[in-house]
Design an enzyme around this catalytic site. Structure first.
Site, PDB file in Angstrom:
ATOM      1  CG  ASP A  61      11.200  -8.709   5.491  1.00 29.98           C
ATOM      2  OD1 ASP A  61      12.315  -9.260   4.937  1.00 29.98           O
ATOM      3  OD2 ASP A  61      10.353  -8.109   4.712  1.00 29.98           O
ATOM      4  N   GLY A 115       0.708  -1.082  -0.182  1.00 28.53           N
ATOM      5  CA  GLY A 115       0.026   0.363   0.023  1.00 28.53           C
ATOM      6  C   GLY A 115       0.966   1.470   0.155  1.00 28.53           C
TER       7      GLY A 115
END
Length: 328
Positions: A155, A37
């Site tokens: 991550d 987004g």
């Protein structure tokens, strides 16, 4: 745009209290975007409790659109991030706003504003070992914190490490984060993370824990020093080419760096997580003592930004610099 009191889905109801952001919040500038987004810088001007003066505030608003069938992924991200947020080196997450739309849901997360953005600029410039030691020292502190809570970030890459206008390093984006209870289950069905930073045990679909983050920390260190992903051997680098490197037990060369840095890297490089350093053990490495000061890296980063003509809004005149933590 539809609005409702609650989603019909089951799960964390605090996320699915359907409500739009307050009207006095003014999204001023897009400061990030990606497959997830976008991230907006938000200005908030409101009267104080006594009605005597206007309080000026700035924070980031992460806007995610996703099909309702993926709601559990967002709930996991919000829950793990919220659990870990009370640490100086973890980006603070505040209140969550959610709305339904025709294709699914839109979630708006209130986040701490890190004005210097991610580490991409540092990675693309001449970076000194002392700078990387500073980054690692801060990140290890954050990792000890989240691992003690039973959370693996999953991550640890250049894009997910931010820096504030005061030079404080922040671990962000818990989209891949999960509990040890879940990640330790063997034969995970999907490979999550950024190619090059993903630990071998994840590539091999084995169970994993916080030591997977330490693999990512080692690769992050080399990325910052070399200026590119150290596993990249040719123009194209993706998950498949990374899998080949892992299958060949390849690890990037770091023999031209100082002895303390070599010792630090050696503690993080093992393909077997049982022999790889934990965050707590890594915190005692001699290399971290070579770290530059906070003011040194801040001044260096500001010089880099001026050289590149980068000028994100600078929060020096803000009377209030906090993240909303309750729905308004």
């Amino acid at each position: 745009m539809q609005s409702a009191q609650k989603s019909k889905t089951n799960g964390d109801t605090s996320l699915f209290l359907m409500k739009d952001i307050p009207q006095y919040w003014s999204p001023a500038l897009k400061i990030g975007s990606g497959a997830f987004g976008e991230v907006m810088l938000v200005h908030s001007d409101r009267l104080d409790a006594r009605g005597e003066q206007i309080l000026h505030n700035e924070f980031a608003l992460k806007v995610i659109r996703f099909p309702e069938c993926d709601y559990h992924k967002i709930i996991r991200e919000v829950n793990t991030h919220t659990l870990c947020r009370h640490h100086d080196n973890v980006l603070f997450i505040g209140s969550i706003y959610c709305q339904t739309f025709q294709q699914g849901l839109r979630v708006q997360m209130c986040l701490e504003y890190a004005a210097l953005s991610d580490l991409s600029l540092l990675a693309s410039s001449e970076t000194f070992e002392s700078h990387v030691a500073y980054i690692c020292k801060n990140l290890i502190s954050a990792l000890i914190h989240i691992h003690n809570l039973g959370i693996v970030h999953g991550d640890l890459s250049v894009k997910n490490i931010l820096m504030t206008h005061e030079g404080v390093v922040k671990l962000s984006d818990f989209g891949m984060a999960n509990t040890f209870e879940q990640t330790r289950k063997s034969k995970n069905q999907s490979i999550l993370g950024t190619p090059g930073f993903i630990a071998p045990e994840i590539i091999n679909l084995q169970g994993y824990d916080g030591k997977a983050d330490l693999w990512g920390l080692g690769i992050l260190s080399l990325f910052l020093l070399k200026g590119e992903n150290p596993f990249k051997k040719c123009t194209q680098f993706d998950l498949e080419s990374y899998k080949v490197s892992i299958s060949e037990s390849f690890y990037p060369d770091y023999s031209n760096y100082s002895t303390p840095l070599q010792e630090f890297m050696s503690s993080l490089k093992d393909y077997n997580p049982e022999f790889r350093s934990s965050a707590l053990h890594a915190s005692s490495q001699t290399y971290l003592k070579t770290s530059c000061s906070q003011s040194e890296i801040l001044n260096y980063y500001k010089r880099l930004r001026r050289t590149r003509g980068m000028d994100l809004p600078w929060p020096e005149e803000i009377h209030t610099f906090s993240v909303p933590v309750s729905l308004e």
